[in-house]
Design a protein around this motif. Sequence first.
Motif, PDB file in Angstrom:
ATOM      1  N   UNK A  12       3.700   3.589 -30.632  1.00 52.57           N
ATOM      2  CA  UNK A  12       4.665   3.911 -31.697  1.00 52.57           C
ATOM      3  C   UNK A  12       4.932   2.692 -32.582  1.00 52.57           C
ATOM      4  N   UNK A  13       5.031   1.518 -31.963  1.00 49.39           N
ATOM      5  CA  UNK A  13       5.269   0.299 -32.728  1.00 49.39           C
ATOM      6  C   UNK A  13       4.095  -0.010 -33.650  1.00 49.39           C
ATOM      7  N   UNK A  14       2.880   0.087 -33.131  1.00 51.16           N
ATOM      8  CA  UNK A  14       1.696  -0.180 -33.946  1.00 51.16           C
ATOM      9  C   UNK A  14       1.558   0.844 -35.076  1.00 51.16           C
ATOM     10  N   UNK A  15       1.925   2.092 -34.797  1.00 51.98           N
ATOM     11  CA  UNK A  15       1.902   3.115 -35.848  1.00 51.98           C
ATOM     12  C   UNK A  15       2.881   2.758 -36.961  1.00 51.98           C
ATOM     13  N   UNK A  16       4.097   2.353 -36.566  1.00 48.37           N
ATOM     14  CA  UNK A  16       5.111   1.973 -37.549  1.00 48.37           C
ATOM     15  C   UNK A  16       4.637   0.780 -38.376  1.00 48.37           C
ATOM     16  N   UNK A  17       4.140  -0.250 -37.708  1.00 47.39           N
ATOM     17  CA  UNK A  17       3.654  -1.426 -38.419  1.00 47.39           C
ATOM     18  C   UNK A  17       2.547  -1.072 -39.409  1.00 47.39           C
ATOM     19  N   UNK A  18       1.587  -0.299 -38.939  1.00 50.52           N
ATOM     20  CA  UNK A  18       0.446   0.038 -39.790  1.00 50.52           C
ATOM     21  C   UNK A  18       0.845   0.845 -41.006  1.00 50.52           C
ATOM     22  N   UNK A  19       1.680   1.867 -40.790  1.00 51.81           N
ATOM     23  CA  UNK A  19       2.090   2.736 -41.901  1.00 51.81           C
ATOM     24  C   UNK A  19       2.929   1.970 -42.916  1.00 51.81           C
ATOM     25  N   UNK A  20       3.891   1.187 -42.437  1.00 50.35           N
ATOM     26  CA  UNK A  20       4.782   0.452 -43.340  1.00 50.35           C
ATOM     27  C   UNK A  20       4.007  -0.621 -44.104  1.00 50.35           C
ATOM     28  N   UNK A  21       3.147  -1.345 -43.409  1.00 49.37           N
ATOM     29  CA  UNK A  21       2.369  -2.392 -44.084  1.00 49.37           C
ATOM     30  C   UNK A  21       1.469  -1.796 -45.158  1.00 49.37           C
ATOM     31  N   UNK A  22       0.757  -0.730 -44.817  1.00 49.64           N
ATOM     32  CA  UNK A  22      -0.124  -0.084 -45.792  1.00 49.64           C
ATOM     33  C   UNK A  22       0.667   0.436 -46.981  1.00 49.64           C
ATOM     34  N   UNK A  23       1.785   1.107 -46.721  1.00 53.42           N
ATOM     35  CA  UNK A  23       2.603   1.641 -47.805  1.00 53.42           C
ATOM     36  C   UNK A  23       3.165   0.548 -48.695  1.00 53.42           C
ATOM     37  N   UNK A  24       3.639  -0.550 -48.098  1.00 51.26           N
ATOM     38  CA  UNK A  24       4.171  -1.669 -48.880  1.00 51.26           C
ATOM     39  C   UNK A  24       3.114  -2.257 -49.809  1.00 51.26           C
ATOM     40  N   UNK A  25       1.903  -2.471 -49.284  1.00 47.87           N
ATOM     41  CA  UNK A  25       0.847  -3.070 -50.102  1.00 47.87           C
ATOM     42  C   UNK A  25       0.399  -2.115 -51.199  1.00 47.87           C
ATOM     43  N   UNK A  26       0.319  -0.829 -50.887  1.00 45.33           N
ATOM     44  CA  UNK A  26      -0.018   0.164 -51.920  1.00 45.33           C
ATOM     45  C   UNK A  26       1.031   0.158 -53.026  1.00 45.33           C
ATOM     46  N   UNK A  27       2.305   0.144 -52.643  1.00 45.85           N
ATOM     47  CA  UNK A  27       3.377   0.116 -53.643  1.00 45.85           C
ATOM     48  C   UNK A  27       3.352  -1.146 -54.473  1.00 45.85           C
ATOM     49  N   UNK A  28       3.140  -2.299 -53.822  1.00 45.65           N
ATOM     50  CA  UNK A  28       3.063  -3.568 -54.549  1.00 45.65           C
ATOM     51  C   UNK A  28       1.871  -3.576 -55.497  1.00 45.65           C
ATOM     52  N   UNK A  29       0.750  -3.004 -55.048  1.00 42.69           N
ATOM     53  CA  UNK A  29      -0.433  -2.937 -55.900  1.00 42.69           C
ATOM     54  C   UNK A  29      -0.226  -2.033 -57.096  1.00 42.69           C
ATOM     55  N   UNK A  30       0.409  -0.894 -56.882  1.00 43.37           N
ATOM     56  CA  UNK A  30       0.699   0.020 -57.995  1.00 43.37           C
ATOM     57  C   UNK A  30       1.572  -0.653 -59.047  1.00 43.37           C
ATOM     58  N   UNK A  31       2.571  -1.381 -58.581  1.00 43.77           N
ATOM     59  CA  UNK A  31       3.465  -2.063 -59.511  1.00 43.77           C
ATOM     60  C   UNK A  31       2.718  -3.156 -60.278  1.00 43.77           C
ATOM     61  N   UNK A  32       1.899  -3.945 -59.574  1.00 41.86           N
ATOM     62  CA  UNK A  32       1.153  -5.015 -60.233  1.00 41.86           C
ATOM     63  C   UNK A  32       0.182  -4.449 -61.266  1.00 41.86           C
ATOM     64  N   UNK A  33      -0.514  -3.381 -60.916  1.00 36.51           N
ATOM     65  CA  UNK A  33      -1.456  -2.744 -61.849  1.00 36.51           C
ATOM     66  C   UNK A  33      -0.721  -2.219 -63.082  1.00 36.51           C
ATOM     67  N   UNK A  34       0.443  -1.635 -62.863  1.00 32.10           N
ATOM     68  CA  UNK A  34       1.243  -1.105 -63.979  1.00 32.10           C
ATOM     69  C   UNK A  34       1.738  -2.230 -64.877  1.00 32.10           C
ATOM     70  N   UNK A  35       2.244  -3.305 -64.273  1.00 32.00           N
ATOM     71  CA  UNK A  35       2.719  -4.447 -65.065  1.00 32.00           C
ATOM     72  C   UNK A  35       1.610  -5.016 -65.948  1.00 32.00           C
ATOM     73  N   UNK A  36       0.378  -5.002 -65.423  1.00 31.00           N
ATOM     74  CA  UNK A  36      -0.738  -5.599 -66.158  1.00 31.00           C
ATOM     75  C   UNK A  36      -1.214  -4.712 -67.309  1.00 31.00           C
TER      76      UNK A  36
END
Length: 323
Positions: free
Chosen positions: A151-175
Amino acid sequence: MGSDNNAPSNQASDEQHEASAKAQARDEQEKALESQNEGSEALDTKNLPSQAAAVHERLRIDGEKELERDTFALMWSAIAAGISMSASMMAKGVLHTHLPPDSGVSFLIENLGYTLGFIIVILARQQLFTENTVTAVLPAMSHPNLKNLICLLRLWGVVLLGNIVGAGLAAFTFLHLPMFTTEVSESFVTIGEHVMENSAFEMFAKGIVAGWLIATLVWVMPSVEQAKVWIILIVTYFVAIGEFTHIIVGSSEVLYLVFDGKATWGDFLFHFGLPTLFGNIMGGTFIFALISHAQIRNDMDVQRQGKRGAWLYKQRVNGKRSK
């Protein structure tokens, strides 16, 4: 005749009064139950062996709730957090543009912008790696078994992936969207290039400090209900002026370079991403969470007998015996 005509109206009035009285009694009963529940929580807290144990227990229960959350709910909350964290790069870049260059005072002021993303994400209760994921470590430590680890590894993986996707979307939009002036866009590049000046080992070492500070922030938050914004600002501000690396804030900064062609995906993954990630995990989990758990470990010998913690378990058992 008059008295006969008034009878139905008097009866209707009595029924209204009776319904109103029942509603009021019901409201008072609900309030009494709520206050009783609040009182029992306060009693539980008083019966804990130490203040550190009380904080640990509260965070552990929050961690259990995080581990039980639906995967899709976690993912959407994590993506939202990644987008929100880009506010740190945005605010820092805007301040950097409008302040005198190469000034110590300018450096201190522009890094106030770094705190904006953390304030938004933490107060909005969005899923942020190194923040919400720290609390989820405590249930795994309290009940070390394969299920909790998965359960911990699932939480880490999902949150990390989602955070990076969100950060990438924002960076791409800003550019690619005309949101900012050329000067501000150049500031984004400058910020990202400054991050990439660190070696991979420096990314790792600085990531340890950032993970430790964010974990410390999580630990003290339950004790400062009325000053959350100030605590978030102070702790994350020192992450900024210390130039410690954070996997999610740094992702928006470095991914901006990647989308602008000034860095490669290999640079993002191997030079920044993995070293910073391991540093954040080392500082936030293996150092802070382990130490924080160890300081009250001797008070938790009975915890594994109950799902919600040793002290709550003891009180329930004693309550049943008394009945």
